[in-house]
Design a protein around this motif. Structure first.
Motif, PDB file in Angstrom:
ATOM      1  N   LYS A 111       0.699  -1.140   0.068  1.00  0.00           N
ATOM      2  CA  LYS A 111       0.115  -0.005   0.051  1.00  0.00           C
ATOM      3  C   LYS A 111       1.098   1.251  -0.077  1.00  0.00           C
ATOM      4  N   ASP A 114      -1.373   8.707   0.754  1.00  0.00           N
ATOM      5  CA  ASP A 114      -0.895   9.959   0.519  1.00  0.00           C
ATOM      6  C   ASP A 114      -0.911  10.749   1.511  1.00  0.00           C
ATOM      7  N   ARG A 120      -5.329   5.981   1.016  1.00  0.00           N
ATOM      8  CA  ARG A 120      -4.555   4.666   0.931  1.00  0.00           C
ATOM      9  C   ARG A 120      -4.956   4.124  -0.502  1.00  0.00           C
ATOM     10  N   TYR A 121      -3.852   3.594  -1.184  1.00  0.00           N
ATOM     11  CA  TYR A 121      -3.854   2.958  -2.561  1.00  0.00           C
ATOM     12  C   TYR A 121      -3.328   1.594  -2.613  1.00  0.00           C
ATOM     13  N   CYS A 123      -0.285  -0.442  -4.100  1.00  0.00           N
ATOM     14  CA  CYS A 123       0.794   0.204  -5.046  1.00  0.00           C
ATOM     15  C   CYS A 123       1.627  -0.835  -5.688  1.00  0.00           C
ATOM     16  N   GLY A 145      -0.188   3.959  -7.894  1.00  0.00           N
ATOM     17  CA  GLY A 145      -1.219   3.945  -6.641  1.00  0.00           C
ATOM     18  C   GLY A 145      -2.628   3.559  -7.520  1.00  0.00           C
TER      19      GLY A 145
END
Length: 172
Positions: A111, A114, A120-121, A123, A145
């Motif tokens: 993850k 940012d 949260r993304y 990754c 992301g």
């Protein structure tokens, strides 16, 4: 002679096992919309062998600033630091975490958070060697992301020395 060859092979094998992945090191992140430098990063392996990344210098704000507009975001169960996102410093917090190695220079499964929004993304990280194409004149990390099903965006970070990453400034 046979013992010498075996010893040499063992040393070469051990060296390969402990060779640094090209994603490890110091990097400068750039805003994908403006092209401005945003931060100096250090990418390393954690104790479990997962790739992790933290900002070591903020090009946009003082280094002691707390995560920006993150009120109400997190804490995420799997985040390596416990507590509220809005109480974490931008510099020193592992915003990239739990990245698993797919192959040399390719990582996924982790993850990225940012620090400006607390979002949260998923990754993916891909290393591009300098000269691989005209697009990559210097060693570059493609930081992607995603919110799911391949929907997301990429930033392209440039390799740096520790000193460059610690002193990067935005042109804003």
């Amino acid at each position: 002679m046979k013992k010498f060859i075996i010893a040499a092979l063992m040393i070469m094998t051990a060296a390969l096992c402990f060779a640094k992945d090209p994603c490890e090191g110091y990097w400068i992140s750039y805003d994908d919309k403006t092209g401005q430098a945003t931060a100096g990063w250090e990418i390393t392996l954690d104790a479990k062998g997962n790739l992790t990344g933290k900002i070591i210098h903020n090009a946009l704000e003082p280094d002691d600033i707390l995560a920006y507009d993150t009120k109400g975001k997190g804490p995420y169960d799997d985040f390596p630091v416990k507590g509220e996102m809005c109480e974490m410093k931008v510099v020193g917090t592992p915003w990239i975490y739990n990245m698993k190695k797919d192959s040399e220079g390719k990582w996924s499964g982790g993850k990225i958070v940012d620090p400006q929004s607390g979002s949260r993304y998923k990754c993916k990280i891909t290393f591009h060697k300098a000269g691989e194409s005209k697009k990559y004149p210097v060693d570059t990390l493609e930081m992607r992301g995603e919110i799911g099903a391949g929907i997301g965006r990429s930033q392209f970070w440039k390799a740096a020395t520790k000193e460059e990453a610690m002193t990067v400034h935005s042109d804003k």
